[in-house]
Each structure stands twice: as C-alpha cells, then as structure tokens.
Motif scaffolding. Structure first.
Motif, short mmCIF file in Angstrom:
data_model
loop_
_atom_site.label_atom_id
_atom_site.label_comp_id
_atom_site.label_asym_id
_atom_site.label_seq_id
_atom_site.Cartn_x
_atom_site.Cartn_y
_atom_site.Cartn_z
N ASN A 1 -25.46 -5.03 -12.91
CA ASN A 1 -24.05 -5.43 -12.89
C ASN A 1 -23.27 -4.71 -11.80
O ASN A 1 -22.43 -5.31 -11.11
N GLN A 2 -23.54 -3.43 -11.62
CA GLN A 2 -22.83 -2.67 -10.59
C GLN A 2 -23.26 -3.11 -9.19
O GLN A 2 -22.46 -3.11 -8.25
N ALA A 3 -24.51 -3.52 -9.05
CA ALA A 3 -24.97 -4.05 -7.76
C ALA A 3 -24.27 -5.35 -7.43
O ALA A 3 -23.89 -5.60 -6.27
N ILE A 4 -24.06 -6.21 -8.44
CA ILE A 4 -23.32 -7.45 -8.22
C ILE A 4 -21.88 -7.13 -7.80
O ILE A 4 -21.31 -7.76 -6.90
N MET A 5 -21.28 -6.13 -8.46
CA MET A 5 -19.92 -5.70 -8.08
C MET A 5 -19.89 -5.26 -6.62
O MET A 5 -18.99 -5.64 -5.86
N ASP A 6 -20.86 -4.43 -6.23
CA ASP A 6 -20.89 -3.92 -4.86
C ASP A 6 -21.14 -5.04 -3.85
O ASP A 6 -20.56 -5.05 -2.76
N LEU A 7 -21.98 -5.98 -4.22
CA LEU A 7 -22.27 -7.12 -3.33
C LEU A 7 -21.01 -7.96 -3.12
O LEU A 7 -20.69 -8.36 -2.00
N GLU B 1 -27.33 -2.42 -22.69
CA GLU B 1 -27.44 -3.74 -23.30
C GLU B 1 -27.48 -4.78 -22.17
O GLU B 1 -26.62 -4.76 -21.28
N PRO B 2 -28.45 -5.68 -22.16
CA PRO B 2 -28.58 -6.65 -21.05
C PRO B 2 -27.58 -7.80 -21.17
O PRO B 2 -27.93 -8.92 -21.53
N VAL B 3 -26.31 -7.51 -20.85
CA VAL B 3 -25.26 -8.53 -20.86
C VAL B 3 -24.57 -8.52 -19.51
O VAL B 3 -24.31 -7.47 -18.94
N ALA C 1 -16.09 -5.03 -21.97
CA ALA C 1 -17.08 -4.74 -23.02
C ALA C 1 -18.49 -4.84 -22.46
O ALA C 1 -19.36 -3.99 -22.75
N ALA C 2 -18.75 -5.86 -21.64
CA ALA C 2 -20.09 -6.02 -21.05
C ALA C 2 -20.40 -4.89 -20.08
O ALA C 2 -21.53 -4.39 -20.02
N TRP D 1 -18.62 5.88 -29.91
CA TRP D 1 -18.31 4.60 -29.29
C TRP D 1 -19.21 3.48 -29.83
O TRP D 1 -20.42 3.68 -30.01
N PRO D 2 -18.64 2.29 -30.09
CA PRO D 2 -19.49 1.13 -30.39
C PRO D 2 -20.45 0.90 -29.23
O PRO D 2 -20.10 1.12 -28.08
N LYS D 3 -21.65 0.45 -29.53
CA LYS D 3 -22.68 0.38 -28.49
C LYS D 3 -22.98 -1.03 -28.00
O LYS D 3 -23.76 -1.20 -27.06
N THR D 4 -22.39 -2.05 -28.61
CA THR D 4 -22.68 -3.42 -28.19
C THR D 4 -21.43 -4.09 -27.63
O THR D 4 -20.30 -3.71 -27.97
N MET D 5 -21.65 -5.09 -26.82
CA MET D 5 -20.54 -5.84 -26.26
C MET D 5 -19.66 -6.44 -27.35
O MET D 5 -18.42 -6.40 -27.28
#
Length: 370
Positions: free
Chosen positions: A189-195, A140-142, A130-131, A112-116
């Motif tokens: 990012n997942q915490a923002i999704m859950d929030l 990756e911090p995106v 992608a992010a 798999w490609p590793k960057t956004m």
C-alpha cells in the motif's frame, strides 16, 4: 467497471517489481514509517489528508512529542490539541481524533482494533484510513484506496469509472485486494502511495521512467491523460464575512467562538456573516451601510461605541469544503474603559498563545500585524 484482469503470474510479477523498487527507492525515512505502531500510522494518515508530506513532517513530530501515546491524546485539553494542530486546517479531524483516542482507551482498554472492519468503529476513521492502519500496523491484506491508488490502478488497468462516485471506491477496493501482496500488504500500500506521488502524479507524470511502466496499460497505448476519470465537484459557495478589528491601546478585541458551528472553540476577532446579517438577501448594501450596521452590532453585543473604517485591502479569501469565505476588514482604534459585554482585551503576544484558525492568521498577515 470492465478491466482486463491480470493472470496470477502477472500479479506475482507486479508485486515483485513494485516491492523491489519500494525497498530500493521508497520513502522509508518518513518518521511514521520508521515505527509502524498503529497510533503513529493513524496520526500520520489523518494529517496527510489534504496536506502534503513535507508540510506534515514537522507537525507530526511536534504532535508526537506533545502527545506520545493514545492515552495522552485522549486526556489532552482541547485548547492544547487545537494549538498543536494550528495551521493544518480541517479542525474537525483533530477533534474526531481525540474522540477516537477516548474510544481506544475506554472501549478497547487501550488496545487498538486490529482489523479494517473494527477500526472503522472509531470516530473519524473511514475505509481508507482503516485499511492503511490494518495493513501497515497489523499486516491485514486490505487495499488502502486514496487519490494515489485511484490514479495508479486506473492507469494500470484503464479503468474509466468515475472516482467521484462512492460506488467506484468499492470497485477499486476489490481490485486492490486481488493484487495486494499478502505477505507485505502494508509495504504494498505504501509503495502504491509513493508511486502515485512520484512517477504517476496527476500532472507532469513520468511513466517512461516508472518501475512499473510495463504494467501500465494507459501508458502503453498513450492514454494516461484520460485517467482517472472524475466528474467536477460543485463549486464552493461564496460567503461574505466582516472581520471587526478593534484596538484599545496595545490590546485587541478577542473572543472565543461558540462550541458548535464553523471554527468552533477557536479564538478570533469578531467575525460577522454579512449574508446572514443582512435581512433581505436580495438587497445590495453599500459599504457605508454595512459599516453603520456593524457599528450598531459592536455597540449592542460588545458595549463598544466606535466609528469603524473599512480597510482598503482586497477581501481575504479562504476555502472550506463547501464554502469560500470573502472577508472584508473593518477597523477602529478606541480609548475607553467601558466594560465589555462579551469578549476580551488581549495584547498580541498573549493572544497568539490561543488556538486560532487559518482565516485569522490571514487577517493578521493582511493587516501586517506580527
């Protein structure tokens, strides 16, 4: 976008507060969070587009059982793929998934490609997906900007940019990249999704009990209901269809749709776009005139001579991205050995093994056929 940007100290405090809550109360038991390999993250993110988490879970588990690796997905027969996806809708997504899987296998030798940036070269993978993959699977911090992120960030900073405008996504992405946790970007990012799906939902939000209420500028001044700002989308265009339900003893007239266009490669009863079928769009045809025209269509295209009846039910509706279908059902029962010009006769049990779209499921349900 004019915002009151936080100090480095406040950003650090927000990260700690958010991730402490996520560690204690986040949805860690979700099947795609227990194993954050890029394939599993990708499948879950595509499924979660326009679909709620609880609905996705059983689909995700069936999909991973049937196609456990990107290689197995790349090599799958399309009919099998569509059948496993059946009921989730937006079928172009799963077709694009297979094309992307073939890219990973063929162009990237299964790695798999590793960057956004690189991930967006794969079919059907946009900036958000992608992010999400890059941050969760490869750290990756995106920032992953979806509906939840729009809601959360717009309220935290009182951002009044219209989220329906493409340029706004870039503004939120740049903001998210400033405050994302560089060590745990995927969890952030997942915490923002859950929030965004719990305390900061679109309606019935509960910011009083939110773990980040002290950072929520819109909550603190009582203006949460104004955010996010979003202009109204264009109303879906009405399109009128006729479904022709022809029964021959225990069999139904059943056909595979063309390889392109709406509902490509799915199996349905004959579906006729009445708006296209009627030459003059300004002429209002009566139900009887439509019925007679459909009988001619049935004879010409299928070799079936039958007297159709319009079923006395409300038109069946289904909304696609830019269209809302209104489907009237016309039916006939025949006893004839006339060879079909196209289509097949299938008994109900057999035809249910074929991949069919949601509108066809609604037709069976409306006709109480099961």
């Amino acid at each position: 976008m004019m915002i009151d940007m936080w100090s480095d100290e406040k950003i650090h405090e927000f990260r700690e507060t958010l991730l402490s809550w996520y560690d204690a109360d986040g949805r860690a038991t979700l099947p795609w969070r227990q194993d954050t390999s890029p394939y599993r993250v990708w499948v879950s993110e595509i499924m979660l587009q326009q679909t709620q988490v609880n609905t996705v879970i059983p689909y995700f588990e069936r999909f991973m059982t049937r196609f456990p690796t990107v290689q197995s997905l790349a090599e799958a027969p399309e009919a099998d793929l569509l059948k496993v996806w059946e009921g989730l809708g937006y079928y172009s997504r799963v077709r694009n998934m297979q094309k992307a899987a073939q890219q990973v296998v063929g162009d990237f030798q299964g790695e798999w490609p590793k960057t956004m940036k690189e991930l967006q070269t794969l079919k059907g993978i946009g900036p958000y997906t992608a992010a999400a993959i890059a941050s969760i699977a490869f750290k990756e911090p995106v920032a992953a900007i979806d509906g939840n992120a729009f809601r959360v960030f717009s309220r935290l900073f009182k951002i009044d940019s219209d989220i329906a405008q493409p340029a706004t996504r870039k503004e939120f992405f740049e903001l998210g990249n400033k405050i994302i946790d560089p060590v745990r970007p995927g969890d952030f990012n997942q915490a923002i999704m859950d929030l965004g799906s719990s305390f900061m939902t679109a309606k019935n939000y509960d910011s009083e009990n939110s773990p980040v209420k002290a950072f929520n500028a819109a909550y603190l001044d009582g203006t949460e209901s104004y955010y996010p700002v979003k202009s109204k989308a264009k109303k879906a265009k009405r399109v009128n269809y006729a479904a022709i339900l022809v029964q021959n003893d225990d069999d139904y007239l059943w056909e595979k749709r063309p390889e392109d266009g709406m509902l490509a490669n799915f199996w349905t009863v004959p579906l006729v776009n009445i708006d296209e079928f009627i030459d003059d769009a300004d002429v209002q045809w009566t139900d009887d005139e439509i019925k007679i025209a459909l009988e001619g269509y049935l004879l010409k295209n299928y070799g079936i001579s039958a007297s159709l009846s319009m079923v006395e039910i409300k038109p069946i509706t289904h909304v696609y991205t830019h269209q809302k279908w209104y489907v009237s059902v016309f039916s006939a029962v025949i006893s004839s050995d006339t060879p079909l010009k196209q289509g097949n006769w299938r008994d109900f049990e057999t035809l249910m093994q074929d991949p069919q779209p949601k509108i066809q499921e609604k037709i069976w349900k409306a006709m109480q056929i099961k």
